[in-house]
Design an enzyme around this catalytic site. Structure first.
Site: not given
Length: 526
Positions: A326-328
């Site tokens: 996921i992008e975080q």
């Protein structure tokens, strides 16, 4: 040596007309206490005025009770450049920032999150900007909207340029004066660690952009320890670039999480139980999306129905067969939901968002499962804004970074919305009440994903709804599967003005998708 000071003192250091970058991801890692202090200073003194704020990911939750809404005051903000912004329900509690944008009281731009993170690296290195294909033929392309979110915003943030005989987008570097970041611990030298955070996001890149431009760095932390007690490998931002440290001992890990060590990776999630996706009209879509996966895949997830797919695999005993990214920054583990989205419990690694986006932009992963708000006749997808409900949408986030070079994409959402009611019984679907709003439209309001570019790039594109599955093929949008109980003409072709092709090998979706019992899912090998 940084100054350890009160929130109010730190807020006084921000000059009028400054460019302020804020590290946050919706309800994750937001330096709320510091943002509140800036807002309070302005309310009392009318300073600082006319700030430009940079937000690679949204600062604040969907109800506007924190984050950027502390700054959403007339005269404080001049310009907002964000990967995303808080979204909320259509009510008076919706984020104030959207009201300012809608009323043209602040210049506003929506730029892909990964581009904004990388722009900070370019600023820090005193390079001119980011030259990339990411965003071309989408709403951030100057040939469309140039990322502008309202009429008062000048078209000056991104340019389409010719370089080496090809077309590119150039996002010009924006020098930063102030960085407001958040960590867990500071030592007396100002070294910052993030051991209780769900992600470090891009705090070092943002701090370095301000420091190398002669600006200041303000770090909000939970606690201070004596010098030489932090492990050097855990320091995310060295004290040599930190100017002010403020302490908020009550800062939350996420909007609704005080502290969970499995989120920050300090504790394994072994033995922890998680709620599975309850039975309802959305679950068959999440199940059908799971059929896109293969053993050993590395898969990105977006918000919405897509975020439930890991729970489908968990329920089926297959959670170890796919690695979620996921992008975080989380790699592996179980991605969390709602206000904790962006975090993962039991992650294998937690990278900086900047590094994760480099991985995404280069197409290093196998698949991405994402949601959609609109699809049009060209296969374009809108996830970034609806004119009729602008404050409900959060902007594009990392969607464009992720989809630009992805090999295999599945977009998930209902065929219509606004009152849609289904009956799912005996493995069949019946439309009890059709939605009032069509989601397959002749032209999307925002091009967040370009179907035409996807065809040119030979991307594998699937659209999954509660009643059918479509593929984007060179000849156009094509219905390849329909749910059992669905009438092709009445429930699919007759419910949209978009011309749809029908595959000569049209299939009926497996009835197990529409039965509450376990599917006994088995993922094939890659």
């Amino acid at each position: 040596m940084p100054e350890f000071c009160s929130l109010a003192t730190a807020a006084m250091q921000i000059p009028d007309h400054a460019v302020v970058t804020v590290s946050s991801s919706s309800g994750l890692g937001c330096p709320d206490a510091m943002l509140a202090a800036i807002g309070e200073r302005f309310a009392q003194t009318r300073h600082p005025q006319q700030l430009t704020t940079l937000h690679p990911i949204a600062a604040g939750d969907m109800y506007g009770i924190d984050g950027i809404d502390y700054l959403a005051q007339e005269g404080l903000l001049k310009r907002v450049i964000a990967g995303s912004l808080p979204s909320g329900p259509s009510s008076m509690d919706s984020p104030k920032i959207w009201k300012m944008i809608d009323e043209n009281r602040v210049e506003a731009y929506n730029i892909p999150s990964g581009i904004l993170f990388h722009m900070h690296r370019e600023v820090a290195a005193k390079r001119p900007g980011v030259l990339t294909k990411v965003g071309i033929d989408t709403f951030v392309d100057p040939l469309l909207l140039g990322g502008r979110m309202n009429d008062c915003s000048p078209p000056d943030v991104v340019k389409r340029v010719t370089f080496d005989g090809d077309q590119w987008l150039f996002y010009k570097s924006i020098p930063v004066n102030v960085a407001v970041i958040r960590g867990t611990t500071s030592d007396q030298n100002g070294n910052i660690t993030t051991e209780h955070e769900g992600s470090s996001l891009g705090i070092y890149d943002q701090a370095l952009a301000a420091h190398n431009n002669g600006g200041i760095v303000i770090a909000q932390v939970k606690r201070v320890v004596t010098k030489h007690t932090l492990r050097p490998q855990q320091v995310r931002v060295p004290g040599i670039v930190v100017d002010y440290v403020v302490i908020d001992p009550d800062q939350m890990q996420t909007t609704n999480t005080q502290y969970d060590p499995t989120i920050s990776g300090e504790k394994l999630s072994d033995g922890k139980t998680y709620e599975i996706m309850p039975w309802g009209s959305y679950k068959p879509m999440a199940r059908r999306a799971a059929l896109e996966l293969r053993r050993g895949d590395t898969v990105n997830l977006g918000f919405g129905i897509a975020a439930q797919v890991p729970r489908i695999l968990l329920e089926e005993g297959l959670s170890d067969e796919v690695t979620w990214v996921i992008e975080q920054g989380a790699v592996g583990g179980l991605p969390l939901l709602d206000f904790q989205f962006g975090c993962a419990s039991g992650a294998q690694a937690i990278l900086s968002s900047s590094d994760q986006f480099t991985y995404f932009q280069g197409g290093g992963f196998d698949k991405s499962l994402l949601s959609f708000m609109q699809i049009d006749a060209s296969g374009n997808v809108n996830v970034s804004r609806l004119a009729m409900r602008p404050h409900v949408t959060a902007g594009v986030g990392g969607f464009i970074d992720i989809t630009a070079h992805a090999r295999h994409l599945a977009f998930i959402g209902t065929f219509t919305t606004g009152g849609l009611r289904l009956s799912i019984k005996d493995g069949k679907v019946k439309i009890l009440q059709e939605g009032k709003v069509q989601k397959l439209v002749p032209t999307v309001e925002h091009v967040s994903f370009s179907g035409e570019r996807a065809i040119l790039s030979n991307q594998h594109i699937t659209y999954i709804t509660e009643r059918c599955v479509l593929r984007l093929l060179p000849e156009g949008l094509t219905v390849t599967e329909i749910a059992p109980g669905i009438d092709l003409q009445r429930d699919v072709l007759g419910q949209t003005t978009v011309p749809l092709n029908v595959s000569s090998e049209l299939k009926i979706m497996d009835s197990k998708l529409f039965d509450p019992a376990s599917m006994n899912l088995q993922l094939p090998a890659k």
